[in-house]
Design a protein around this motif. Structure first.
Motif, PDB file in Angstrom:
ATOM      1  N   CYS A   7      11.499  50.303  -9.746  1.00 25.90           N
ATOM      2  CA  CYS A   7      11.570  52.218  -9.603  1.00 25.90           C
ATOM      3  C   CYS A   7      12.788  52.998 -10.019  1.00 25.90           C
ATOM      4  O   CYS A   7      12.068  53.783  -9.663  1.00 25.90           O
ATOM      5  CB  CYS A   7      11.689  52.153  -7.710  1.00 25.90           C
ATOM      6  SG  CYS A   7      12.789  51.966  -7.050  1.00 25.90           S
TER       7      CYS A   7
ATOM      8  N   CYS B 260      11.477  45.464  -5.682  1.00 29.85           N
ATOM      9  CA  CYS B 260      10.486  45.394  -6.751  1.00 29.85           C
ATOM     10  C   CYS B 260      11.284  45.069  -7.696  1.00 29.85           C
ATOM     11  O   CYS B 260      11.318  45.448  -9.133  1.00 29.85           O
ATOM     12  CB  CYS B 260      10.663  47.234  -6.881  1.00 29.85           C
ATOM     13  SG  CYS B 260      11.826  47.987  -7.170  1.00 29.85           S
TER      14      CYS B 260
ATOM     15  N   MET C 129       6.396  48.025  -4.407  1.00 30.23           N
ATOM     16  CA  MET C 129       7.152  48.374  -3.626  1.00 30.23           C
ATOM     17  C   MET C 129       7.582  49.179  -2.317  1.00 30.23           C
ATOM     18  O   MET C 129       6.578  49.108  -2.042  1.00 30.23           O
ATOM     19  CB  MET C 129       7.174  50.029  -4.695  1.00 30.23           C
ATOM     20  CG  MET C 129       7.699  49.659  -6.694  1.00 30.23           C
ATOM     21  SD  MET C 129       7.844  51.076  -7.693  1.00 30.23           S
ATOM     22  CE  MET C 129       7.889  50.211  -7.904  1.00 30.23           C
ATOM     23  N   VAL C 130       8.387  49.742  -1.826  1.00 27.90           N
ATOM     24  CA  VAL C 130       8.596  50.393  -0.834  1.00 27.90           C
ATOM     25  C   VAL C 130       8.485  51.478  -0.332  1.00 27.90           C
ATOM     26  O   VAL C 130       8.509  52.698  -0.590  1.00 27.90           O
ATOM     27  CB  VAL C 130       9.469  49.639   0.252  1.00 27.90           C
ATOM     28  CG1 VAL C 130       9.200  49.743   2.161  1.00 27.90           C
ATOM     29  CG2 VAL C 130       8.791  48.076   0.497  1.00 27.90           C
ATOM     30  N   ASP C 131      10.293  52.192  -0.888  1.00 27.96           N
ATOM     31  CA  ASP C 131      10.801  53.439  -1.091  1.00 27.96           C
ATOM     32  C   ASP C 131      10.419  54.049  -2.643  1.00 27.96           C
ATOM     33  O   ASP C 131      10.748  54.919  -2.853  1.00 27.96           O
ATOM     34  CB  ASP C 131      12.366  53.503  -0.348  1.00 27.96           C
ATOM     35  CG  ASP C 131      12.990  52.209  -1.652  1.00 27.96           C
ATOM     36  OD1 ASP C 131      13.177  50.918  -1.215  1.00 27.96           O
ATOM     37  OD2 ASP C 131      14.506  53.121  -1.929  1.00 27.96           O
ATOM     38  N   GLY C 132      10.817  53.188  -2.702  1.00 25.66           N
ATOM     39  CA  GLY C 132      10.655  54.233  -4.776  1.00 25.66           C
ATOM     40  C   GLY C 132      12.317  54.762  -5.033  1.00 25.66           C
ATOM     41  O   GLY C 132      12.140  54.954  -6.249  1.00 25.66           O
TER      42      GLY C 132
ATOM     43  N   PHE D  75      15.580  47.356 -10.578  1.00 26.03           N
ATOM     44  CA  PHE D  75      14.801  47.491 -10.131  1.00 26.03           C
ATOM     45  C   PHE D  75      13.829  48.647 -10.904  1.00 26.03           C
ATOM     46  O   PHE D  75      14.168  49.124 -11.214  1.00 26.03           O
ATOM     47  CB  PHE D  75      15.300  48.600  -8.592  1.00 26.03           C
ATOM     48  CG  PHE D  75      16.289  47.963  -7.571  1.00 26.03           C
ATOM     49  CD1 PHE D  75      16.641  46.079  -7.343  1.00 26.03           C
ATOM     50  CD2 PHE D  75      17.154  48.045  -6.654  1.00 26.03           C
ATOM     51  CE1 PHE D  75      17.298  45.389  -7.098  1.00 26.03           C
ATOM     52  CE2 PHE D  75      18.232  47.814  -5.919  1.00 26.03           C
ATOM     53  CZ  PHE D  75      18.052  46.321  -6.283  1.00 26.03           C
TER      54      PHE D  75
ATOM     55  N   GLY E  93      15.405  52.556  -4.725  1.00 26.87           N
ATOM     56  CA  GLY E  93      16.523  51.873  -5.253  1.00 26.87           C
ATOM     57  C   GLY E  93      17.383  51.870  -3.866  1.00 26.87           C
ATOM     58  O   GLY E  93      18.190  50.459  -4.178  1.00 26.87           O
ATOM     59  N   MET E  94      16.734  51.821  -2.798  1.00 25.11           N
ATOM     60  CA  MET E  94      17.301  51.458  -1.886  1.00 25.11           C
ATOM     61  C   MET E  94      17.021  50.208  -1.577  1.00 25.11           C
ATOM     62  O   MET E  94      17.479  49.456  -0.105  1.00 25.11           O
ATOM     63  CB  MET E  94      16.538  52.118  -0.666  1.00 25.11           C
ATOM     64  CG  MET E  94      17.559  52.460   0.765  1.00 25.11           C
ATOM     65  SD  MET E  94      16.227  51.580   1.865  1.00 25.11           S
ATOM     66  CE  MET E  94      15.125  52.746   2.537  1.00 25.11           C
ATOM     67  N   CYS E  95      16.128  49.394  -1.165  1.00 23.93           N
ATOM     68  CA  CYS E  95      14.868  47.938  -1.037  1.00 23.93           C
ATOM     69  C   CYS E  95      15.095  46.772  -1.749  1.00 23.93           C
ATOM     70  O   CYS E  95      15.332  45.491  -1.409  1.00 23.93           O
ATOM     71  CB  CYS E  95      13.766  47.961  -0.370  1.00 23.93           C
ATOM     72  SG  CYS E  95      12.662  48.172  -1.605  1.00 23.93           S
ATOM     73  N   GLY E  96      15.570  47.201  -3.406  1.00 24.74           N
ATOM     74  CA  GLY E  96      15.253  45.866  -4.095  1.00 24.74           C
ATOM     75  C   GLY E  96      14.153  45.180  -3.518  1.00 24.74           C
ATOM     76  O   GLY E  96      14.170  44.145  -5.050  1.00 24.74           O
TER      77      GLY E  96
HETATM   78  S1  FES Z   1      10.925  49.857  -4.265  1.00 21.69           S
HETATM   79 FE1  FES Z   1      12.429  49.999  -3.442  1.00 21.69          FE
HETATM   80  S2  FES Z   1      14.457  49.548  -4.332  1.00 21.69           S
HETATM   81 FE2  FES Z   1      12.667  49.860  -5.737  1.00 21.69          FE
END
Ligand code: FES
Ligand SMILES: Cc1cc2nc3c(=O)[nH]c(=O)nc-3n(C[C@H](O)[C@H](O)[C@H](O)COP(=O)(O)OP(=O)(O)OC[C@H]3O[C@@H](n4cnc5c(N)ncnc54)[C@H](O)[C@@H]3O)c2cc1C
Ligand SMILES: Cc1cc2nc3c(=O)[nH]c(=O)nc-3n(C[C@H](O)[C@H](O)[C@H](O)COP(=O)(O)OP(=O)(O)OC[C@H]3O[C@@H](n4cnc5c(N)ncnc54)[C@H](O)[C@@H]3O)c2cc1C
Ligand code: SF4
Ligand code: SF4
Lengths: 465, 278
Positions: free
Chosen positions: B237, B225, B215-218, B235, B220-223
């Motif tokens: 997160c 996960c 994960m990166v942001d947690g 997603f 729902g912003m990066c996809g």
């Molecule tokens: S961690 Fe980035 S969308 Fe889930």
């Protein structure tokens, strides 16, 4: 009178394509004054109608011409909290400069470049804003999201005398300015300095606060004592194409790719903790600003070949002309009228190519653009190790899902009127969360209008009590 | 900054931290997680909230030192602080009185199972827990799990504690004995969760797993996960981290977890100057 804008000094393409330093270097004072002298000081100032935050453009340009840069930045800051950002990333050709009289015969005045000059001058000098914050506190407002929309609302309300708390989900404020737009177009220190100036106005920014999880909107209004809430959560939900192979290792959304590199500084890995993988060749799908940023970032991370894969032709490309030219100069290759069909993987689950099909332009669609149609049997494979999907973003549903009574449209965007009022009392919204992915300056314009409306709402409520 | 108020070594390479985070402690529910960043140059990593104390305003994190960031975290002590901590993230576990629930935790996965098992128990379920590890030294939270379970079964790969074998063996026996099982909750290495799903699938026993993609942001912003669940991308997160085990593409998840494996190794350990022992 010179008919063309004074040229923007730039890093040479050959050099810059391998570093993350800013591409455009900014005017020297002498050039700025000469460019300012091109402004005709039109009484009607048509340029102003193109600026969503209504900067008094001729006035600040006059100050630059006179060499009074302090007065110039004060004039700008009276309307715009983030001039160093807007001077760099505003699509001026569609905004202020589009209406400039000088543009009729030659090139418009370089309004954005001059704005940047004044802002950079003030920053280099470490100049404090002159702002008189009223002693009396008018009320308490919560702002969700520290992107341009939220920051503008926060700054304006703070100046009026409100106590403002901004809640930001990430560990750094700035929104797309921090995680999306790359360092080489918008240095992060500049974003942070503009935000520091907002903090000096008394704006409290709480990072690591995800609204919908840490607090709900109702809790902010009913338990935490906020008189009103502004939602500026942006368009942060990445879209994928739903084609086979999209979950292979090496396929990124543009958001993830850019966030790793910008916000998490993966270009300095392993000095920094977050890795990113580009490989030797990269395909970026899409042709907007986000796609150009991804492609140029991939080059700087060391990719030898970077392709833009786009299903329409150059004419329809949504990216700013300037960014397109920059990308071309740096060596990005364009595969136009080409659409991905599937991502191909090796036996270990890694991307090894992207299968595409050629397109031709057919009849115009609802948007008036000619619709691309696939050419049967024209499939071919681009050998790439990384694919970046830059085909657009939608609204993140976290806040909407936890806020009863807040209307959203069928695309999931919050419904708000011109002034930012939503269907829920005391709740206002603006920027990409309302309009869908747009621009920094439109988000700021929406933030400004909402700040005025919030002021009206809170004061009416107080007198009614 | 978030202060570490307690540090405990649970087993070799497995650590427990209590961290002062009043707002998260006030809001969090079983099944949720946090994302932390140790310092300015740090990576964001997700860790499950293994326990919480709403009065004291602390949350408990239990983690295994597997790579750079978790080792760096493990080197911190009581009195040190973590720069960023965001949460609670993810959906909470759906807690209800289902009847008989089997809670399975493998390795470090026992940590996230613990608050869930406790909540099932409090909701009136009969809770049978199976916890497993490679050997007795690596087994964690035995006492705690015993306290919230009607029955606790321990398995180790080498038989140094409890039954020799894998967590799925006692589960298979219960099913074969015709026991009525209303729900299985399994958290652990992906391979373990996949085998649990394989065991319960033929018997249509509703099974939930908690996934741990990168994960990166947690938010729902990066996809990054994303996992395929029922042939649809989710997603983890925001849509998870818990999903119906019978719908999850575990192989895809495992492949994606390895995305930076070699990269971390060559870039970080190429010179051999670091002490990460990879
Ligand atoms: S961690 Fe980035 S969308 Fe889930
Ligand atoms: C790569 C890229 C390049 C671009 N280039 C340009 C350009 O050159 N010129 C231009 O004008 N525009 C450009 N844009 C578009 C522009 O950046 C956006 O239109 C603008 O940032 C929108 O501002 P906003 O404040 O509405 O949202 P955002 O900037 O998206 O900010 C929203 C903020 O809200 C936070 N947030 C979301 N949900 C929550 C929550 N539940 N709780 C707390 N916080 C939350 C997010 O973390 C984020 O920080 C670009 C966009 C991208 C992605
Ligand atoms: C929702 C969720 C909850 C989690 N809860 C816990 C927990 O309670 N205790 C615990 O010990 N671990 C937990 N994890 C896993 C933990 O996040 C990873 O072990 C950690 O990120 C590894 O970082 P590293 O730098 O130490 O290792 P790295 O050197 O980065 O990687 C080592 C290996 O760990 C895996 N990994 C790397 N980054 C991540 C990541 N962001 N997410 C998942 N796996 C990763 C990869 O397989 C990699 O090969 C959880 C993960 C998720 C997604
Ligand atoms: S803020 Fe943007 S639109 Fe307004 S004057 Fe500056 S560059 Fe032009
Ligand atoms: S329209 Fe152009 S020339 Fe006229 S005032 Fe505006 S910037 Fe100056």
């Amino acid at each position: 009178m010179q008919q063309v804008k004074h040229k923007m000094p730039e890093q040479a393409a050959e050099e810059r394509r391998r570093n993350f330093n800013e591409v455009a270097l900014g005017y020297e004072a002498e050039t700025a004054r000469a460019e300012a002298a091109r402004c005709l000081q039109c009484k009607t100032a048509p340029c102003r109608q193109g600026c969503p935050v209504e900067i008094d453009i001729p006035q600040f340009i006059k100050h630059i011409k006179d060499g009074d840069y302090d007065a110039a930045i004060d004039e700008i800051k009276a309307k715009n909290n983030l001039p160093a950002v807007c001077g760099r990333v505003c699509p001026q050709e569609d905004q202020c400069e589009k209406f400039c009289i000088m543009g009729k015969k030659g090139e418009p005045v370089g309004i954005g470049r001059l704005e940047r000059f004044a802002a950079d001058y003030a920053m280099a000098k470490g100049r404090e804003d002159k702002a008189e914050i009223p002693a009396e506190v008018l009320g308490k407002v919560a702002v969700i999201g520290a992107g341009p929309a939220g920051l503008t609302t926060a700054g304006d309300l703070a100046r009026m005398g409100y106590k403002v708390t901004v809640f930001e989900a990430l560990h750094a404020p700035g929104g797309v300015l921090m995680y999306g737009i790359p360092e080489f177009r918008l240095p992060k220190t500049i974003v942070q300095q503009e935000i520091a100036a907002l903090r000096k106005l008394g704006v409290d920014i709480q990072v690591n606060a995800v609204i919908g999880k840490s607090y709900t909107i109702d809790e902010l209004l009913n338990e935490e004592g906020f008189d009103a809430v502004f939602i500026g959560t942006g368009a942060g939900l990445p879209h994928f194409m739903d084609i086979p192979g999209e979950n292979l290792n090496g396929v990124y959304s543009a958001n993830e790719f850019l966030t790793r590199v910008n916000l998490m500084k993966a270009y300095k890995f392993p000095q920094t903790g977050t890795p990113v993988r580009v490989g030797r060749s990269v395909a970026v799908v899409g042709a907007g600003n986000v796609a150009m940023d991804s492609a140029r970032t991939a080059l700087r991370l060391g990719a030898e070949k970077v392709y833009i894969v786009y299903r329409r032709s150059e004419e329809e490309m949504p990216a700013r002309h300037e960014e397109l030219e920059h990308a071309k100069e740096e060596g990005v290759e364009f595969r136009l009228l080409t659409a991905p069909v599937q991502v191909l993987g090796d036996d270990k689950g890694w991307v090894k190519g992207i299968e595409c099909i050629r397109m031709e332009l057919g009849e115009p669609d609802e948007s008036g653009r000619r619709k691309p149609v696939p050419v049967e049997g024209s499939n071919f494979v681009l050998d790439v190790e990384t694919v970046v999907m830059a085909i657009g973003q939608g609204p993140n549903p976290l806040v909407q899902n936890t806020t009863p009574g807040l209307s959203v449209n069928k695309r999931g965007n919050i419904v708000a009127d011109e002034a930012g009022a939503t269907s829920k009392e005391g709740v206002f919204a603006g920027g990409d969360i309302v309009t869908g992915a747009a621009t920094v300056i439109l988000a700021m314009g929406a933030g400004k209008k909402a700040a005025a409306k919030i002021h009206e709402y809170v004061q009416n409520k107080k007198t009614a009590r | 900054m978030y202060d570490i108020v307690k540090k405990e070594v649970l087993s070799p390479g497995v650590l427990l931290f209590d961290v002062a985070a009043p707002l998260i402690a006030k809001k969090c529910q079983p099944g949720q997680f946090v994302i932390l960043r140790i310092d300015e140059d740090g990576e964001r990593i997700p860790l499950t909230i293994a326990d919480f104390d709403r009065e004291a305003g602390t949350i408990t994190l239990i983690f295994q030192e597997v790579g750079h960031t978790t080792r760096q975290l493990g080197a911190l002590n009581k009195g040190d602080a973590i720069l960023d901590l965001v949460g609670p993230l993810g959906k909470e576990t759906h807690i209800d009185n289902f009847g008989t629930v089997i809670c399975i935790g493998g390795g470090i996965g026992v940590a996230p199972v613990y608050p869930i098992a406790r909540a099932y128990k409090q909701a009136g379920n009969k809770v049978i827990s199976i916890i497993g590890a490679r050997n007795a030294d690596l087994l964690i939270l035995e006492k705690e799990m015993a306290a919230v379970s009607d029955e606790l079964i321990i398995t180790t790969d080498d038989g140094s504690k409890g039954r020799k074998g894998l967590v799925i063996h006692p589960l298979q026996e219960m099913i074969d004995a015709g026991m009525k099982i209303d729900l299985v909750m399994a958290i652990g290495p992906v391979i373990m969760m996949r085998s649990v799903a394989d065991v319960t699938r033929p018997h249509n026993i509703h099974t939930i797993v908690s996934l741990n993609p990168i994960m990166v942001d947690g938010t729902g912003m990066c996809g990054g996960c994303r996992v395929s669940v029922g042939n649809k991308n989710k997603f983890a997160c925001v849509d998870g981290p818990e999903f119906d085990a019978h719908q999850v593409d575990f192989n895809g998840l495992m492949a994606r977890q390895r995305m930076y494996h070699d990269h971390e190794k060559t870039e970080r350990c190429g010179g051999g100057s670091c002490k990460c022992n990879k």
